[in-house]
Design a protein around this motif. Structure first.
Motif, PDB file in Angstrom:
ATOM      1  N   ALA A  37      -2.358  11.832   0.766  1.00  0.00           N
ATOM      2  CA  ALA A  37      -1.212  11.612   1.654  1.00  0.00           C
ATOM      3  C   ALA A  37      -0.363  10.443   1.167  1.00  0.00           C
ATOM      4  O   ALA A  37       0.867  10.482   1.238  1.00  0.00           O
ATOM      5  N   ALA A  38      -1.012   9.404   0.660  1.00  0.00           N
ATOM      6  CA  ALA A  38      -0.281   8.246   0.133  1.00  0.00           C
ATOM      7  C   ALA A  38       0.551   8.653  -1.081  1.00  0.00           C
ATOM      8  O   ALA A  38       1.709   8.244  -1.217  1.00  0.00           O
ATOM      9  N   PRO A  73       0.831  -1.211   0.000  1.00  0.00           N
ATOM     10  CA  PRO A  73       0.000   0.000   0.000  1.00  0.00           C
ATOM     11  C   PRO A  73       0.867   1.264   0.000  1.00  0.00           C
ATOM     12  O   PRO A  73       1.848   1.351   0.743  1.00  0.00           O
ATOM     13  N   ALA A  74       0.490   2.235  -0.794  1.00  0.00           N
ATOM     14  CA  ALA A  74       1.266   3.479  -0.894  1.00  0.00           C
ATOM     15  C   ALA A  74       1.198   4.311   0.378  1.00  0.00           C
ATOM     16  O   ALA A  74       2.049   5.174   0.586  1.00  0.00           O
ATOM     17  N   ASP A  75       0.220   4.057   1.223  1.00  0.00           N
ATOM     18  CA  ASP A  75       0.142   4.812   2.473  1.00  0.00           C
ATOM     19  C   ASP A  75       0.951   4.154   3.593  1.00  0.00           C
ATOM     20  O   ASP A  75       0.849   4.545   4.755  1.00  0.00           O
ATOM     21  N   ARG A  76       1.784   3.180   3.232  1.00  0.00           N
ATOM     22  CA  ARG A  76       2.663   2.507   4.200  1.00  0.00           C
ATOM     23  C   ARG A  76       4.117   2.564   3.735  1.00  0.00           C
ATOM     24  O   ARG A  76       4.733   1.547   3.418  1.00  0.00           O
ATOM     25  N   PRO A  77       4.696   3.759   3.662  1.00  0.00           N
ATOM     26  CA  PRO A  77       6.073   3.882   3.160  1.00  0.00           C
ATOM     27  C   PRO A  77       7.092   3.113   3.993  1.00  0.00           C
ATOM     28  O   PRO A  77       8.156   2.765   3.480  1.00  0.00           O
ATOM     29  N   ASP A  78       6.754   2.815   5.251  1.00  0.00           N
ATOM     30  CA  ASP A  78       7.645   2.001   6.071  1.00  0.00           C
ATOM     31  C   ASP A  78       7.810   0.598   5.498  1.00  0.00           C
ATOM     32  O   ASP A  78       8.796  -0.080   5.781  1.00  0.00           O
ATOM     33  N   ALA A 115      -7.367   3.901   1.404  1.00  0.00           N
ATOM     34  CA  ALA A 115      -8.698   4.478   1.627  1.00  0.00           C
ATOM     35  C   ALA A 115      -8.803   5.833   0.921  1.00  0.00           C
ATOM     36  O   ALA A 115      -7.808   6.551   0.803  1.00  0.00           O
ATOM     37  N   PRO A 116      -9.998   6.184   0.433  1.00  0.00           N
ATOM     38  CA  PRO A 116     -10.159   7.470  -0.253  1.00  0.00           C
ATOM     39  C   PRO A 116      -9.639   8.666   0.544  1.00  0.00           C
ATOM     40  O   PRO A 116      -9.018   9.564  -0.015  1.00  0.00           O
ATOM     41  N   SER A 117      -9.834   8.661   1.841  1.00  0.00           N
ATOM     42  CA  SER A 117      -9.383   9.785   2.662  1.00  0.00           C
ATOM     43  C   SER A 117      -7.861   9.872   2.778  1.00  0.00           C
ATOM     44  O   SER A 117      -7.328  10.909   3.178  1.00  0.00           O
ATOM     45  N   ALA A 118      -7.171   8.810   2.406  1.00  0.00           N
ATOM     46  CA  ALA A 118      -5.708   8.770   2.526  1.00  0.00           C
ATOM     47  C   ALA A 118      -4.991   8.852   1.181  1.00  0.00           C
ATOM     48  O   ALA A 118      -3.767   8.771   1.129  1.00  0.00           O
ATOM     49  N   ASP A 169       0.791   0.474  -4.486  1.00  0.00           N
ATOM     50  CA  ASP A 169      -0.616   0.598  -4.824  1.00  0.00           C
ATOM     51  C   ASP A 169      -1.230   1.878  -4.273  1.00  0.00           C
ATOM     52  O   ASP A 169      -1.348   2.058  -3.064  1.00  0.00           O
ATOM     53  N   LEU A 170      -1.626   2.762  -5.181  1.00  0.00           N
ATOM     54  CA  LEU A 170      -2.366   3.973  -4.815  1.00  0.00           C
ATOM     55  C   LEU A 170      -3.871   3.753  -4.899  1.00  0.00           C
ATOM     56  O   LEU A 170      -4.642   4.618  -4.499  1.00  0.00           O
ATOM     57  N   GLU A 171      -4.300   2.597  -5.411  1.00  0.00           N
ATOM     58  CA  GLU A 171      -5.726   2.395  -5.684  1.00  0.00           C
ATOM     59  C   GLU A 171      -6.418   1.640  -4.548  1.00  0.00           C
ATOM     60  O   GLU A 171      -6.732   2.219  -3.512  1.00  0.00           O
TER      61      GLU A 171
END
Length: 169
Positions: free
Chosen positions: A43-44, A10-15, A37-40, A31-33
């Motif tokens: 930021a992702a 997931p792109a919102d987990r850069p760690d 979540a839409p709200s993230a 993955d940005l899709e």
């Protein structure tokens, strides 16, 4: 090199990006899709952009291909995702819900003809598969079975999908 293994992160987990690169997969798909979540989403995208800038060795692949799955053309995030892919050294772009030629051409044009992998996930995508495959910049088609099954109300993922898999081949 022919990729035999793909690993989504997931792109919102850069760690998790360095861990994914070290996991041994031939291709890491950030993955940005669906994984975000839409709200993230914004930021992702920012996190991915910052990571690509700060890690030029990772962005260039360093033995692992970096692919970004962007959001579909029918979403408010599509254009910004395409710009991110164009601005950074990603190996390829995965375009979800691919069924129309114009969004595919936009991705190819804006990313300077990097490899594009249209993700066929709908009846419309199957109907357009041959046209999609013939477009410049298309590296290979990818079959998204889960969304395809939902779109066509298909139960089972064995013989029920054999004709569609064969069509893509």
């Amino acid at each position: 090199m022919i990729a035999r293994s793909y690993l989504f992160v997931p792109a919102d987990r850069p760690d998790r990006f360095p861990k994914a690169l070290a996991a041994g997969a031939d291709v890491v798909i950030i993955d940005l899709e669906d994984a975000v979540a839409p709200s993230a989403k914004s930021a992702a995208r920012d996190a991915l952009s910052n990571w690509l800038v700060s890690r030029p060795d990772a962005a260039s692949g360093a033995g692992v291909q970096i692919l970004v799955r962007i959001n579909g053309a029918d979403t408010p995030w599509f254009h910004d995702d395409v710009l991110l892919a164009a601005d950074h050294a990603v190996t390829a772009v995965m375009l979800p819900k691919a069924a129309e030629i114009e969004p595919l051409r936009e991705v190819v044009t804006r990313t300077h003809a990097r490899r594009v992998l249209p993700l066929v996930e709908t009846a419309g995508g199957i109907a357009a598969a041959r046209k999609l495959a013939r477009q410049p910049g298309v590296f290979r088609l990818v079959f998204g079975t889960l969304d395809f099954q939902l779109d066509l109300d298909i139960d089972g993922d064995g013989d029920e999908l054999l004709a569609y898999r064969s069509e893509l081949v």
